[in-house]
Write an enzyme that holds these catalytic residues in place. Structure first.
Site: not given
Ligand code: GLN
Length: 540
Positions: A381, A507, A509
């Site tokens: 992410c 994600h 994970e």
């Molecule tokens: N801050 C970034 C976004 O909102 C990444 C979010 C995250 O890593 N879950 O896109």
């Protein structure tokens, strides 16, 4: 058939109630029952999405997009199943629903009260997952500690439920702490006695006590607890500190916790087969080799902030017979000291998700290091977003490239707000959340991990790779390995000219379970092994 096993906690928080609850769920699933699990969080927050990971640990996202407490992740990892929005309840949700109904006129003329209106709503929400999933057993964890003001309506609702159902349909497990006093070498039962007293004052008599202790509990101590707490001695179980949480189902079964619960719930005796679980566990306990992974993050003071990631690494390690050692690296510190100091000697680097600009430059420096040194890299992410920023700055000549999250005036917003986020002002539950389909390209590192072209992965973000730069990146050598089905959003990026450099916008994970590790985590660990011993089998 519908039975409820309810787990409460006493004395203090952080005793591992989630692990005990997940272990009970697992044991009954392995006995062949359809089990569902639920976490009650007595916070006024409507969901966990607005809570600080420093205080509360990771925010876990279900496939249907609910932002929940990390215990839901634990249940999924133990049960090897996906749970849904209904498996998580907070005070905020309960009141929200009741207040909306009150405004709509549903209670016209009536005084709306905690008892019965709030408690009725709680009882409805507790029974909902069993109905929806046609489950036979619901294992419910009440967050917090007995005695907290916040949990009172939930405990009252559970008391009512117990009294409304036949005696053999509910079973209460109370988890407490038995402190050991070093100077007198004594295990003290008083805090347990007090916490059970507190529970009984609410009208709940626990059927079993699970006592956390740093050593075996002598029979004399068990007898004392039994006497003072009015629980039969065979229903007092010890929960010793153990090196791996995955040992807990085994120790609970060995002591007969599941047998005793089944007996009192009038369930026929059935065995839970833990063999595959035990085999996996042995690999964690005695791995034939180790890798050292660096996690460059912002919330590193609290390991629970990245718990699904550390667990996913353990799952993949158990599968590959590799022990995973972690080096926690503060991105801000790395920015001050330089990458070499912190990243030297690692077999791979992972940059997890995050929000806000603190530590971003350190993460970009870390990406620069692993790209140049050809060290396996896994960006998740925000980790993907940092990889894209670094590549734009160092390889594409866009020196001031950034994400518009960190610099709204950047001339090169290589990471930008998702289109459907542009009008969003509310913070709660408004990100791109939950599972979305992505299409993988063959001949990519990621494809050789997944071995399929269509995947579903869970998201939690507002920003994305800016599609106007796509050609520039692909021509430069950072390929888009997966996109949304309409080819609009970049879901995975990879460096062509690197042994294993994978950034994912989702994600992974959240989908890794103890018995079924996530293919990308396995791929990453294989690459780390290759890095350590280049003659080992080629990584995917
Ligand atoms: N801050 C970034 C976004 O909102 C990444 C979010 C995250 O890593 N879950 O896109």
């Amino acid at each position: 058939m519908r039975k409820f096993i309810i787990v409460t906690g006493g004395v203090l928080s952080g005793l591992g109630k989630g692990v005990v609850t997940a272990s009970i769920g697992l044991l009954f699933k392995l006995k062949g029952y359809r089990v569902t699990m639920q976490k009650i969080d007595p916070y006024v927050n409507v969901d966990a999405g607005t809570m600080n990971p420093y205080e509360h640990g990771e925010v876990f996202v279900t496939h249907d997009g609910k932002e929940t407490d990390l215990d839901i992740g634990r249940y999924e990892r133990f049960l090897d199943e996906e749970l849904s929005a209904e498996n998580y309840i907070t005070t905020g949700q309960v009141y929200w629903r009741v207040i909306h109904r009150e405004r709509a006129g549903a209670f016209l003329g009536k005084t709306v009260q905690v008892i019965p209106h709030i408690t009725d709503e709680i009882k409805r929400l507790i029974q909902l997952p069993l109905e929806k999933e046609h489950a036979q057993i619901g294992v419910i964890e009440v967050g917090g500690t007995v005695g907290d003001i916040e949990s009172l309506p939930f405990l009252e609702a559970l008391r009512q439920l117990k009294d409304e159902l036949p005696r053999e349909d509910t079973f209460f497990v109370h988890l407490t702490l038995l402190p050991h006093i070093a100077t007198s070498d004594e295990i003290k039962t008083k805090p347990t006695q007090h916490s059970v007293k507190e529970l009984r004052a609410i009208g709940i008599q626990p059927n079993a006590i699970v006592a956390r202790c740093d050593r075996p509990i002598p029979d004399s101590v068990k007898r004392k607890i039994a006497l003072f707490c009015d629980v039969s001695q065979e229903n007092i179980f010890e929960d010793q500190d153990l090196p791996s949480i995955y040992e807990i189902p085994i120790t609970m079964k060995a002591q007969g916790l599941d047998r005793q619960i089944a007996k009192e719930l009038a369930l026929s005796p059935r065995k839970a087969d833990l063999n595959p679980w035990e085999k996996r566990l042995k690999r964690i306990q005695n791995p034939s080799q180790h890798v050292l992974i660096g996690i460059v993050g912002k919330y590193i003071q609290l390991a629970d902030s990245y718990i699904s990631i550390t667990e996913a690494l353990i799952h993949a390690g158990a599968d590959l017979d590799v022990g995973v050692k972690l080096r926690w690296i503060s991105a801000e510190q790395l920015n001050q000291d330089g990458a070499e100091v912190h990243l030297q000697g690692l077999d791979g680097v992972l940059i997890p998700g995050g929000f806000g600009d603190r530590g971003i430059e350190g993460k970009v420096l870390a990406v620069n290091y692993v790209r140049r040194k050809q060290l396996p890299f896994f960006g998740i992410c925000l980790g993907l977003q940092c990889a894209v920023i670094e590549y734009a700055r160092a390889s594409l000549g866009l020196a001031e490239a950034n994400s518009s999250e960190f610099n709204s005036n950047t001339p090169y917003p290589v990471i930008d707000l998702l289109d459907d986020q542009k009008q969003v002002t509310d913070k709660g539950g408004t990100m791109r959340l939950g599972a979305y389909k992505a299409i993988l390209k063959q001949e990519t590192r990621s494809y050789s991990c997944y071995r399929k072209t269509s995947i579903y992965e869970r998201h939690r973000h507002r920003y994305e790779f800016n599609p106007i730069y796509r050609n520039l990146f692909e021509e430069g050598g950072m390929r888009i390995a997966a996109t949304s089905p309409d080819d609009r959003l970049a879901e995975i990026v990879e460096l062509v000219d690197h042994p294993w450099f994978v950034g994912v916008q989702f994600h992974p994970e959240f989908r890794s379970h103890f018995l079924s590790p996530h293919p990308l985590f396995s791929g990453f660990l294989r690459a780390c092994l290759d890095q350590k011993t280049p003659s080992s089998p080629a990584s995917c």
